[in-house]
Design an enzyme around this catalytic site. Structure first.
Site, mmCIF file in Angstrom:
data_model
loop_
_atom_site.group_PDB
_atom_site.id
_atom_site.type_symbol
_atom_site.label_atom_id
_atom_site.label_comp_id
_atom_site.label_asym_id
_atom_site.label_seq_id
_atom_site.Cartn_x
_atom_site.Cartn_y
_atom_site.Cartn_z
ATOM 1 N N SER A 1 0.891 -1.050 0.221
ATOM 2 C CA SER A 1 0.056 -0.085 0.017
ATOM 3 C C SER A 1 0.789 1.205 0.035
ATOM 4 C CB SER A 1 -0.905 0.066 1.158
ATOM 5 O OG SER A 1 -1.334 1.256 1.360
ATOM 6 N N HIS B 1 -1.011 -1.183 -4.572
ATOM 7 C CA HIS B 1 -2.452 -0.926 -3.889
ATOM 8 C C HIS B 1 -2.376 0.458 -3.572
ATOM 9 C CE1 HIS B 1 -5.798 -2.010 -1.241
ATOM 10 N NE2 HIS B 1 -5.218 -1.231 -0.521
ATOM 11 N N ASP C 1 -4.451 3.606 -2.003
ATOM 12 C CA ASP C 1 -5.632 3.668 -1.153
ATOM 13 C C ASP C 1 -6.084 5.227 -1.456
ATOM 14 O OD1 ASP C 1 -5.980 1.564 0.400
ATOM 15 O OD2 ASP C 1 -3.973 2.077 1.447
ATOM 16 N N MET D 1 -8.862 7.912 -0.123
ATOM 17 C CA MET D 1 -9.668 8.398 0.810
ATOM 18 C C MET D 1 -10.048 9.728 0.708
ATOM 19 S SD MET D 1 -7.273 6.967 4.083
ATOM 20 C CE MET D 1 -6.480 5.529 4.087
ATOM 21 N N MET E 1 -12.016 4.390 -0.793
ATOM 22 C CA MET E 1 -12.643 4.680 0.492
ATOM 23 C C MET E 1 -13.267 5.939 0.340
ATOM 24 S SD MET E 1 -9.626 3.340 2.872
ATOM 25 C CE MET E 1 -8.341 3.345 1.421
ATOM 26 N N ASP F 1 -6.497 -6.453 3.984
ATOM 27 C CA ASP F 1 -6.016 -4.998 4.135
ATOM 28 C C ASP F 1 -6.133 -4.466 5.486
ATOM 29 O OD1 ASP F 1 -5.037 -2.450 3.430
ATOM 30 O OD2 ASP F 1 -6.979 -2.085 2.206
#
Ligand code: DX5
Ligand code: ZN
Length: 230
Positions: free
Chosen positions: A12, A37, A39, A41, A72, A177
């Site tokens: 990540s 990965h 992420d 947000m 997310m 995760d």
């Protein structure tokens, strides 16, 4: 992306140097990462804000292999096209992100992308039972999403095992995760996970200019997971 259940390590980049993402992506791939990965947000669905589709598009030329985008964000539907255009290979949305996740997954596949569904620690994995024929990946969150470096939530192991049984022969990956380390990797692999996301445990002790530590960290996580499944 041919399907197989061998262990895949997906670092990540939440734990990478944000001022040096391109070099960080190249470094982790050169050191043996299977997927990257990413992420995303929004400061609303989760209490932290990272970056959006423009950053994903900028990263794309620096990633040779699979770009695994974990959204997310809520709402998610209005942004799917932007992440598809940014070059994501897999787009994962949260089952908690809205009331019409079935439509979200349909839309991801219509955009020609692999579809993933993520499940928060407080959500029963049975929430995805009706969706298993329309996803390529289920992501079991083993921390509450929002931040790297949190402790692994042990109660999720039973969920992973239940999900593995629910999936049966379907070509669906189980991704885990949050809090994946050499200590927890064997547990999740044994429970049935094949994609191990790891942020802090991969990036600790290294940098894009001293990337060997990334390779050592990933090899250790992989070896621990593989040893557990024989
Ligand atoms: C958490 C993110 C994870 C996180 C993992 O919200 O989705 O990908 O960065 O980080 P570690 O491995 O440090 O728990
Ligand atoms: Zn993630």
């Amino acid at each position: 992306m041919p399907f197989n259940r061998s262990i895949k390590i997906a670092p990540s980049i939440l734990a990478a140097d944000f001022a040096n993402f391109g070099a960080e992506c190249r470094a982790i791939e050169a050191q043996g990462a299977d997927w990257v990965h990413v992420d995303v947000m929004d400061g609303h669905f989760v209490p932290n804000l990272t970056f959006g589709a423009t950053m994903c598009a900028a990263l794309r030329p620096h990633i040779k292999g699979v770009m695994d985008v974990h959204l997310m964000i809520a709402p998610v539907d209005p942004y799917l096209e932007a992440y598809a255009k940014a070059g994501a290979d897999i787009i994962t949305a949260h089952v908690e992100a809205g009331s019409h996740i079935h439509r979200t997954l349909q839309a991801i596949r219509m955009l020609g992308k692999k579809a993933g569904i993520a499940v928060n620690p407080g959500t029963a994995v049975e929430a995805v039972a009706e969706l298993l024929d329309m996803v390529d990946l289920v992501c079991v969150m083993t921390v509450s999403p929002g931040f790297g470096g949190q402790s692994f939530i042990e109660s999720q192991l039973e969920k992973i095992a239940r999900l593995r049984a629910m999936i049966g022969d379907r070509p669906v990956h189980i991704e885990v995760d949050g809090g994946v380390t050499t200590a927890t990797a064997p547990l999740v692999a044994k429970a049935g996970a094949d994609v191990l996301v790891a942020g802090s445990a991969v990036f600790k002790g290294g940098s894009a200019s001293v990337p060997e530590a990334y390779g050592v960290n990933m090899a250790a996580i992989r070896a621990a997971a593989e040893a557990a499944i024989g």
